[in-house]
Design a protein around this motif. Structure first.
Motif, PDB file in Angstrom:
ATOM      1  N   PHE A 651       0.835  -1.206   0.000  1.00 16.71           N
ATOM      2  CA  PHE A 651       0.000   0.000   0.000  1.00 16.71           C
ATOM      3  C   PHE A 651       0.862   1.244   0.000  1.00 16.71           C
ATOM      4  O   PHE A 651       2.070   1.182   0.245  1.00 16.71           O
ATOM      5  N   ASN A 652       0.222   2.336  -0.289  1.00 13.64           N
ATOM      6  CA  ASN A 652       0.843   3.651  -0.198  1.00 13.64           C
ATOM      7  C   ASN A 652       2.119   3.752  -1.021  1.00 13.64           C
ATOM      8  O   ASN A 652       3.116   4.332  -0.592  1.00 13.64           O
ATOM      9  N   GLY A 653       2.025   3.161  -2.248  1.00 12.09           N
ATOM     10  CA  GLY A 653       3.143   3.313  -3.175  1.00 12.09           C
ATOM     11  C   GLY A 653       4.322   2.437  -2.884  1.00 12.09           C
ATOM     12  O   GLY A 653       5.365   2.575  -3.534  1.00 12.09           O
ATOM     13  N   GLY A 654       4.134   1.569  -1.916  1.00 10.79           N
ATOM     14  CA  GLY A 654       5.230   0.649  -1.603  1.00 10.79           C
ATOM     15  C   GLY A 654       5.466  -0.315  -2.756  1.00 10.79           C
ATOM     16  O   GLY A 654       4.522  -0.705  -3.428  1.00 10.79           O
ATOM     17  N   ASN A 655       6.764  -0.627  -3.061  1.00  8.37           N
ATOM     18  CA  ASN A 655       7.111  -1.562  -4.145  1.00  8.37           C
ATOM     19  C   ASN A 655       7.187  -2.972  -3.598  1.00  8.37           C
ATOM     20  O   ASN A 655       7.498  -3.199  -2.439  1.00  8.37           O
ATOM     21  N   CYS A 656       6.935  -3.902  -4.541  1.00  9.37           N
ATOM     22  CA  CYS A 656       7.111  -5.285  -4.129  1.00  9.37           C
ATOM     23  C   CYS A 656       8.578  -5.557  -4.009  1.00  9.37           C
ATOM     24  O   CYS A 656       9.382  -5.108  -4.843  1.00  9.37           O
ATOM     25  N   SER A 657       8.930  -6.243  -2.996  1.00  7.87           N
ATOM     26  CA  SER A 657      10.355  -6.471  -2.799  1.00  7.87           C
ATOM     27  C   SER A 657      10.748  -7.764  -3.470  1.00  7.87           C
ATOM     28  O   SER A 657       9.914  -8.623  -3.727  1.00  7.87           O
ATOM     29  N   GLU A 658      11.981  -7.848  -3.670  1.00  9.10           N
ATOM     30  CA  GLU A 658      12.454  -9.086  -4.249  1.00  9.10           C
ATOM     31  C   GLU A 658      12.367 -10.186  -3.212  1.00  9.10           C
ATOM     32  O   GLU A 658      12.043 -11.315  -3.529  1.00  9.10           O
ATOM     33  N   ALA A 659      12.737  -9.786  -2.038  1.00  7.93           N
ATOM     34  CA  ALA A 659      12.517 -10.764  -0.974  1.00  7.93           C
ATOM     35  C   ALA A 659      11.011 -10.962  -0.855  1.00  7.93           C
ATOM     36  O   ALA A 659      10.268 -10.005  -0.819  1.00  7.93           O
ATOM     37  N   GLU A 660      10.651 -12.159  -0.851  1.00  4.98           N
ATOM     38  CA  GLU A 660       9.237 -12.453  -0.975  1.00  4.98           C
ATOM     39  C   GLU A 660       8.419 -12.000   0.237  1.00  4.98           C
ATOM     40  O   GLU A 660       8.919 -12.025   1.349  1.00  4.98           O
ATOM     41  N   ASN A 661       7.243 -11.561  -0.027  1.00 11.10           N
ATOM     42  CA  ASN A 661       6.231 -11.276   0.991  1.00 11.10           C
ATOM     43  C   ASN A 661       6.561 -10.084   1.891  1.00 11.10           C
ATOM     44  O   ASN A 661       6.091  -9.980   2.984  1.00 11.10           O
ATOM     45  N   THR A 662       7.371  -9.145   1.403  1.00  4.49           N
ATOM     46  CA  THR A 662       7.497  -7.864   2.092  1.00  4.49           C
ATOM     47  C   THR A 662       7.463  -6.778   1.056  1.00  4.49           C
ATOM     48  O   THR A 662       7.557  -7.033  -0.144  1.00  4.49           O
ATOM     49  N   CYS A 663       7.274  -5.528   1.528  1.00  7.68           N
ATOM     50  CA  CYS A 663       7.189  -4.373   0.628  1.00  7.68           C
ATOM     51  C   CYS A 663       8.285  -3.392   0.945  1.00  7.68           C
ATOM     52  O   CYS A 663       8.737  -3.312   2.094  1.00  7.68           O
ATOM     53  N   TYR A 664       8.719  -2.643  -0.097  1.00  8.30           N
ATOM     54  CA  TYR A 664       9.598  -1.503   0.125  1.00  8.30           C
ATOM     55  C   TYR A 664       8.713  -0.302   0.223  1.00  8.30           C
ATOM     56  O   TYR A 664       7.940  -0.041  -0.677  1.00  8.30           O
ATOM     57  N   CYS A 665       8.807   0.435   1.354  1.00  9.15           N
ATOM     58  CA  CYS A 665       7.856   1.535   1.600  1.00  9.15           C
ATOM     59  C   CYS A 665       8.410   2.859   1.156  1.00  9.15           C
ATOM     60  O   CYS A 665       9.623   3.080   1.164  1.00  9.15           O
TER      61      CYS A 665
END
Ligand SMILES: *[C@@H]1O[C@H](CO)[C@@H](O)[C@H](O)[C@H]1NC(C)=O
Ligand SMILES: *[C@@H]1O[C@H](CO)[C@@H](O)[C@H](O)[C@H]1NC(C)=O
Ligand SMILES: *[C@@H]1O[C@H](CO)[C@@H](O)[C@H](O)[C@H]1NC(C)=O
Ligand SMILES: *[C@@H]1O[C@H](CO)[C@@H](O)[C@H](O)[C@H]1NC(C)=O
Ligand SMILES: *[C@@H]1O[C@H](CO)[C@@H](O)[C@H](O)[C@H]1NC(C)=O
Ligand SMILES: *[C@@H]1O[C@H](CO)[C@@H](O)[C@H](O)[C@H]1NC(C)=O
Ligand SMILES: *[C@@H]1O[C@H](CO)[C@@H](O)[C@H](O)[C@H]1NC(C)=O
Ligand SMILES: CC(=O)N[C@H]1CO[C@H](CO)[C@@H](O)[C@@H]1O
Length: 673
Positions: A651-665
């Motif tokens: 959410f809030n423009g966070g990118n999908c991270s390469e590490a699975e199942n977390t976001c870059y905020c």
């Protein structure tokens, strides 16, 4: 024919008319006056009932017997054909003579014995009658208990009437004995009955009336009877002291000693029974005193002392049974600044068992009352403003100390009433000290202590202190003081217009000056001690200033400090020349810092957000498409991420991270998504 008629029924008594023989009228008939064909017959039918003429006197009941005859049934004590005769009354104990009468029985009265007589007396004791045979006095009647008839049968069973008979009127006393019961009646009222052993009277038995020949024997029944007896009967036979002319069945009178005919009165006035100039009027065996003013009582023996105005002005006369006391009206008080001392005259009979007094003071230490003789004493004093009682009394060399102390301080300038008394009337008892009517304090004495008898043995009693030098002199007002119900007068006996006649009394010892009548404290309000226009109030030896609102202090000497009333609820107060100012703590506002600050007032929550108040902070509640601390950031759509284990969103423009199942905020955001 009278001679012939003895065996015939009596001649006809009545009237005939319309008597025909062969159709000829034979009766009534006119016959010549001297004819002997009609005898004792007259024309007409005018005979009437003899009882219609009321021939029976003294309320006797007339019973007619045919036309010509009647019989009178007389009420006692009347007798005779027409009840015109009265049984002759016998007077016993005239002029206090020892008198009695003796009769003997000449027949066997039968199984039941009814003994009855009229008696008249004013005595409360005395022997009425005894029935005796040679071995026993088996029936006794005498007066006891203030004029009640007592019946004793066989020397044992006794019965006492309920009502007295000694009021100077005649009373018909009846005692009925049958095989098992004895019943006493007075004027037809049953007074009581009892079970008895059978009594058998026999010819030759004796009846003593009014006394016995032996005066010592009579004395054991209260002495000889004084009064009158009339119409004495045993069953239907009379016992006549002075016989009436009409012959009646009577027992034999054997002896008459000192008994007079009639029912004359002793001259009770002869002994001058009326005192203090009372005038005596004679009544039957009694007297009546007409008392002069100021006296009362049966013999004018009570002098109404108070009507002789014996008391000094300002005091009230209190009548006692044997004298009077002069009292100051209760709580119309006495101002004491000196010591009074008293001694009881030595004629005191009572054992004093109580002390009562009332006082008013602001002194915290003073002696109110003290009395001492040898090792015994009683002291009532103020100590640290509390009332303290100390009593040492009891047997000679075995006296005990009792102390009691009031729970509350009493030096408050108010009236207080103190009563010290024994808990129980027992010879030795605990003592109770009560203040103002409450049993405020019960003495701690575990051991019992006797009466205040040492007081009547000549102890001196002091009010208000012991000596001027002792320093504990009382200063205040004293109300009535009593010991054992006897008053301690504030005046000297020389101030009375008449000496007090009562034997038991306290006498004030002389001193140069007298206490002052009235009750006032020091002049605490003159001059007015209150400043700045304050009003002075006299509280008895103490004043109080009522100040205007700007002024304060015991003398209104201080300006009112507005901050004294702590007006600032959440803040510091600063006094101003007029009023005050509050310095509020953080988070509070208002003139008196009474209100919380509204943190949302100037909030930075952006448009469309809701401000939530907190203490010294606020929170913005964002609408759906906004975000950020103040809801001033647009809410970006979520980005969908495809994972290997599961699919997710940032959410809030966070990118999908390469590490699975977390976001870059993006800056400003955090969290897994
Ligand atoms: C006297 O009277 C009593 C009581 O009625 C009786 O018991 C006793 O036998 C009598 N004595 C004589 C001598 O009659
Ligand atoms: C007083 O005490 C003495 C001895 O201590 C004793 O013999 C005497 O009986 C006592 N007196 C009284 C009145 O108790
Ligand atoms: C004190 O005692 C006397 C008798 O000794 C009694 O007449 C009186 O009523 C008592 N007073 C009080 C207040 O108990
Ligand atoms: C109130 O007074 C106290 C003590 O003088 C001080 O510590 C405090 O800061 C003051 N508070 C305000 C709100 O002025
Ligand atoms: C809100 O602003 C006004 C005007 O500047 C100010 O007087 C007031 O104290 C502010 N309120 C708060 C809670 O800061
Ligand atoms: C959010 O939505 C409201 C209406 O729901 C709209 O008026 C507003 O412009 C939107 N804000 C943004 C930043 O899209
Ligand atoms: C997010 O993706 C954009 C465009 O693909 C890229 O420019 C940016 O650096 C990425 N940000 C992060 C934090 O990986
Ligand atoms: C684990 C899982 O559900 N993966 C799916 C994620 O989305 C893609 C495309 O929409 C699917 O093909 C995967 O099966």
């Amino acid at each position: 024919d009278a001679a012939e008629g003895a065996n015939h029924p009596p001649a006809f008594l009545g009237c005939f008319r319309d008597v025909f023989v062969d159709s000829n009228l034979v009766l009534p008939a006119e016959v010549p006056k001297d004819s002997d064909t009609q005898k004792n017959a007259i024309a007409g039918c005018s005979d009437k009932d003899k009882c219609e003429d009321s021939p029976c006197q003294n309320r006797g009941h007339c019973v007619s017997q045919g036309w010509r005859r009647y019989v009178c049934k007389c009420h006692r004590p009347y007798e005779g054909d027409n009840c015109a005769e009265e049984y002759i009354t016998a007077r016993f104990g005239n002029r206090d003579l020892e008198s009695y009468a003796l009769f003997s029985l000449d027949n066997d009265p039968g199984d039941s014995l009814v003994l009855s007589m009229f008696i008249r007396t004013r005595q409360s004791s005395g022997l009425l009658l005894i029935l005796a045979n040679t071995t026993s006095q088996y029936l006794r009647l005498w007066l006891v208990d203030g004029g009640r008839v007592k019946v004793q049968v066989n020397n044992f069973e006794t019965l006492v009437g309920q009502n007295t008979v000694n009021n100077g009127h005649f009373h018909l006393v009846t005692v009925k004995l049958d095989a098992t019961t004895a019943t006493l009646s007075q004027s037809a009222q049953v007074q009581g009955s009892m079970v008895i052993r059978r009594v058998q009277a026999h010819p030759g038995d004796l009846v003593y009336v009014g006394g016995l020949p032996d005066s010592r024997a009579s004395a054991s029944f209260g002495g000889y009877f004084k009064g009158c007896v009339q119409d004495l009967r045993i069953n239907s036979k009379r016992l006549q002291f002075y016989p009436v002319p009409t012959p009646v069945e009577s027992y034999n009178l054997e002896k008459l000693v000192g008994v007079a005919e009639g029912c004359s009165s002793d001259n009770a006035c002869a002994a001058n029974p009326c005192l203090n100039g009372g005038e005596c009027y004679s009544m039957w065996d009694d007297f009546l005193c007409s008392c002069p003013p100021n006296t009362a009582g049966r013999r004018c023996e009570e002098v109404k002392w108070c009507e002789l105005s014996p008391c000094p002005v300002e005091t009230v006369c209190l009548p006692l049974s044997q004298g009077f006391e002069c009292k100051y009206p209760f709580h119309k008080d006495f101002l004491m600044q000196l010591i009074l001392w008293y001694r009881i005259n030595r004629k005191m009979k009572r054992s004093p068992t109580n002390v009562s007094l009332s006082f008013r003071t602001r002194q915290s230490a003073a002696i109110l009352l003290h009395a001492q003789r040898d090792s015994h004493h009683i002291t009532v004093s103020l100590l640290n403003s509390h009332l303290v009682m100390e009593l040492q009394a009891g047997a000679e060399n075995h006296s005990l100390l009792v102390t009691a102390q009031s729970l509350a301080p009493l030096s408050d300038g108010e009236w207080h009433f103190v009563s010290i008394s024994k808990d129980k009337p027992a010879p030795a008892s605990r003592w109770i000290m009560a203040v103002d009517g409450d049993k405020e304090y019960i003495s701690v004495s575990k051991a019992a202590v006797g009466d205040l008898n040492f007081l009547r043995d000549g102890a001196d009693i002091f009010l208000g202190g012991l000596s001027q030098e002792s320093g504990a002199t009382f200063s205040g007002c004293l109300g009535p003081v009593e010991i054992g119900g006897l008053h301690l007068p504030f005046h000297l006996d020389t101030e009375l217009n008449l000496p007090r006649p009562q034997e038991e009394r306290f006498v004030r010892g002389s001193s140069n000056n007298s206490p002052q009548y009235g009750c006032w404290g020091a002049r605490v309000c003159a001059p007015n001690p209150c400043q700045n226009g304050g009003a002075c109030e006299d509280l008895f030896d103490q004043h109080q200033c009522r100040c205007p609102s700007e002024w304060t202090g015991s003398l209104c000497q201080d300006q009112t400090n507005a901050c004294n009333s702590h007006p600032c609820v959440y803040g510091n107060c600063t006094s101003l020349p007029r009023g005050f100012k509050c310095e509020c703590e953080v988070g509070f506002t208002g003139e008196q810092c009474e209100a919380e600050v509204d943190m949302c007032e100037n909030s930075s929550c952006s448009y469309g957000a809701t401000c939530l108040k907190g203490f010294q902070s606020y929170t913005c509640l964002c609408p759906r498409n906004m975000t950020g601390h103040y809801c001033d950031l647009p809410q970006l759509p979520a980005s969908s991420c495809v994972g290997t284990r599961w699919n997710y969103s940032c959410f809030n423009g966070g990118n999908c991270s390469e590490a699975e199942n977390t976001c870059y905020c993006l800056p400003g955001f955090t969290g897994q998504w």
